[in-house]
Design an enzyme around this catalytic site. Structure first.
Site, PDB file in Angstrom:
ATOM      1  N   ASP A  77      -6.364  -4.214   2.264  1.00 21.16           N
ATOM      2  CA  ASP A  77      -5.653  -5.416   1.862  1.00 21.16           C
ATOM      3  C   ASP A  77      -5.707  -5.409   0.347  1.00 21.16           C
ATOM      4  O   ASP A  77      -6.762  -5.166  -0.245  1.00 21.16           O
ATOM      5  CB  ASP A  77      -6.279  -6.683   2.439  1.00 21.16           C
ATOM      6  N   GLY A 161       6.268  -3.356  -4.912  1.00 23.02           N
ATOM      7  CA  GLY A 161       5.519  -4.592  -5.076  1.00 23.02           C
ATOM      8  C   GLY A 161       5.663  -5.182  -6.471  1.00 23.02           C
ATOM      9  O   GLY A 161       6.775  -5.327  -6.989  1.00 23.02           O
TER      10      GLY A 161
END
Length: 206
Positions: A77, A161
């Site tokens: 994560d 991202g």
């Protein structure tokens, strides 16, 4: 035996093509085959990331997939932590602008929120937490960071991202303006993987 220690293949609990490509670049040169969830001959359900921290979300994903495939699984994560935004977007980085996820909308929201923030206060970092889950063993964590600051506008065609708005410390260009090799030498995921590889080499070499 090729690979790191006794590990010849690793399953990455992700379907994110950009993320998987980074894992492949960093792992396969060590002789370790990287498989994504899409590479498996079984259906893996969508896993809800209900954790409040990077560690919790990585653990949920790694342990869930490992319980299904019954072999070592790595889940990560990761996200962007901006000091002026009290740590946001943090664990919500992938869906900061809402669903469906959209990289451009996400970083545009960050830029909008930082519009009035001067350069010295635009400090930020990418954080990656890897969780290694093995059947019958305690889950282990490996963390990496890349410090930097938020640019005033997106630049660069590489990466994914928030890369187009993140300027790493020591550089005057964004992460998205770096080559893949340059990025892979400084990224948060690289630092986390280096810690993982050291652990694998030390503990799985017998």
């Amino acid at each position: 035996m090729e690979g790191i220690g006794q590990v010849e293949r690793i399953i990455i609990a992700s379907r994110n093509k950009g993320k998987i490509n980074e894992f492949k670049k960093l792992f396969e040169k060590e002789g370790v085959t990287v498989l994504s969830l899409d590479d498996l001959d079984m259906t893996i359900p969508e896993i809800e990331e209900t954790g409040a921290t990077f560690h919790e979300n990585a653990k949920i994903k790694a342990e869930t997939v490992a319980s299904i495939v019954n072999e070592p699984v790595i889940a990560d994560d990761s996200g962007l932590v901006v000091d002026a935004l009290n740590g946001r977007p943090g664990v919500y980085s992938a869906r900061y602008a809402g669903e469906p996820t959209d990289d451009v909308k996400n970083y545009e929201k960050v830029l909008d929120e930082l519009e009035a923030v001067e350069e010295k206060n635009r400090t930020a970092r990418f954080v990656a937490v890897l969780a290694l889950s093995r059947p019958g063993e305690e889950t282990l964590f490996f963390e990496g960071k890349c410090e930097g600051k938020i640019a005033y506008e997106p630049k660069g065609e590489h990466g994914f991202g928030y890369d187009p708005i993140f300027i790493p410390d020591g550089y005057d260009v964004t992460m998205a303006q770096l080559t893949e090799d340059e990025k892979n030498k400084i990224s948060h995921r690289f630092h986390a993987l280096e810690r993982l590889k050291k652990w694998l080499t030390k503990n799985l070499n017998s």
